[in-house]
Design an enzyme around this catalytic site. Structure first.
Site, short mmCIF file in Angstrom:
data_model
loop_
_atom_site.label_atom_id
_atom_site.label_comp_id
_atom_site.label_asym_id
_atom_site.label_seq_id
_atom_site.Cartn_x
_atom_site.Cartn_y
_atom_site.Cartn_z
N LYS A 194 35.40 -12.84 51.31
CA LYS A 194 34.20 -12.90 50.47
C LYS A 194 33.32 -11.66 50.62
O LYS A 194 33.38 -10.94 51.62
CB LYS A 194 33.43 -14.19 50.76
CG LYS A 194 34.18 -15.38 50.13
CD LYS A 194 33.44 -16.67 50.18
CE LYS A 194 34.22 -17.72 49.40
NZ LYS A 194 33.58 -19.07 49.50
N ARG B 67 39.67 -22.30 54.44
CA ARG B 67 40.31 -21.97 53.15
C ARG B 67 40.50 -20.46 53.12
O ARG B 67 39.51 -19.71 53.12
CB ARG B 67 39.39 -22.42 52.02
CG ARG B 67 39.94 -22.20 50.63
CD ARG B 67 38.98 -22.74 49.58
NE ARG B 67 39.47 -22.44 48.23
CZ ARG B 67 39.34 -21.24 47.65
NH1 ARG B 67 38.75 -20.23 48.29
NH2 ARG B 67 39.81 -21.05 46.42
N1 LIG Z 1 35.87 -25.80 48.95
C1 LIG Z 1 35.76 -24.51 48.57
N2 LIG Z 1 36.33 -24.09 47.41
C2 LIG Z 1 36.19 -22.79 47.01
N3 LIG Z 1 36.75 -22.37 45.85
C3 LIG Z 1 36.61 -21.08 45.46
C4 LIG Z 1 35.91 -20.18 46.25
C5 LIG Z 1 35.76 -18.77 45.80
O1 LIG Z 1 36.68 -17.98 46.41
P1 LIG Z 1 38.07 -17.56 45.72
O2 LIG Z 1 37.68 -16.80 44.49
O3 LIG Z 1 38.70 -16.74 46.75
O4 LIG Z 1 38.84 -18.75 45.38
N4 LIG Z 1 35.36 -20.55 47.44
C6 LIG Z 1 35.48 -21.86 47.83
C7 LIG Z 1 34.90 -22.35 49.07
O5 LIG Z 1 34.26 -21.60 49.84
N5 LIG Z 1 35.07 -23.66 49.39
#
Ligand SMILES: Nc1nc2ncc(COP(=O)(O)O)nc2c(=O)[nH]1
Length: 265
Positions: free
Chosen positions: A210, A244
């Site tokens: 991030k 994640r």
């Molecule tokens: N539960 C959860 N879901 C998520 N989905 C997308 C993203 C955005 O990141 P990405 O673009 O790498 O998917 N971050 C989260 C998160 O921090 N927690």
């Protein structure tokens, strides 16, 4: 006697989108996406988190029909291969179809604001991740005290989910690092995760690659997997239920470091 170490569940990120911040466009083809999901599991992921709508700042909302077209063949292919699948969506229609196709976790970055999604989770038996956000990623959330406010907001979302019929034991909460939070607020939340334990519910944390990590590491988002793994170790040490990540292998190794240190204590 120290608590036995329970390693966090590792969610591998699979964005089937043209515009996600760190891997947009690479997995739009279902076969490529399924192949990457399998690779994530081989690299140490316990779950593959499939998302069809980018959440990066400024990303255009995706028509639910298009979102479903992107994710459904991938969910089906991963489930057919025996892989545990989470559907990363804020739409009830997408969640319903994915659960019917065998997804066992609904991961909602909107924290269950779509009552229809709460009903899908209640009726389906799937786990439901309620992620905190006060608006799109990349904007501040006007907090008085970010830890207290996030905990209060999450408690409200948990109440909405249980009122809709989702049993507490199927709920997971997530502070939504990077969503409507400044870098300082992200670090403050990570330093006070114990205050976010909403009545003992499982805690999932997503920091991988991030933007706020960019202040530590120059270069593209993929270069942040090392600092992501350091945070994985710290989160594991603090007993989070799940992490994640885009690069499971290095985070899985970080978890193993914590396990070995605990065993050697
Ligand atoms: N539960 C959860 N879901 C998520 N989905 C997308 C993203 C955005 O990141 P990405 O673009 O790498 O998917 N971050 C989260 C998160 O921090 N927690």
């Amino acid at each position: 006697m120290p608590q036995p170490f329970v390693p966090p569940v590792v969610f591998g990120v699979l964005n089937v989108t043209p515009d996600s911040f760190s891997d947009g466009g690479r997995f739009l083809d279902p076969a490529a996406a399924i192949g990457h999901g399998q690779a994530l599991v081989e690299a140490g992921a316990d779950v593959v988190d499939v998302g069809g709508e980018s959440t990066r700042p400024g990303a255009a909302p995706v028509d639910p029909g298009e979102e479903l077209r992107r994710v459904l063949p991938v969910v089906e292919g991963l489930v057919a291969g025996g892989i545990r699948v989470s559907i990363d969506t804020r739409r009830a229609s997408v969640a319903a179809a994915a659960v019917r196709a065998g997804a066992t976790i609904v991961n909602d970055v909107d924290g269950g604001r779509d009552p229809g999604l709460l009903r899908v989770a209640a009726d389906s038996g799937a786990d439901l991740v309620l992620m905190h956000s006060r608006g799109p990623a990349g904007r501040g959330g006007d907090y008085g005290d970010v830890v207290r406010d996030v905990a209060t907001d999450l408690r409200d979302r948990v109440d909405a989910a249980t009122t809709a019929g989702v049993p507490r034991q199927r709920l997971v909460v997530d502070p939504g690092v990077g969503f409507s939070k400044t870098a300082a607020e992200n670090w403050h939340l990570l330093a006070h995760l114990d205050a976010l334990g909403v009545d003992g519910l499982r805690l999932l944390v997503g920091v991988s690659r991030k933007r706020f990590l960019g202040e530590l590491v120059d270069g593209p988002a993929e270069d942040r997997d090392g600092v992501t793994a350091v945070l994985t170790a710290l989160l594991a040490e603090r007993g989070v239920w799940g992490v994640r990540v885009h690069a499971p292998a290095v985070s899985r190794a970080a978890i193993d470091v914590v396990r070995r240190m605990r065993e050697a204590a």
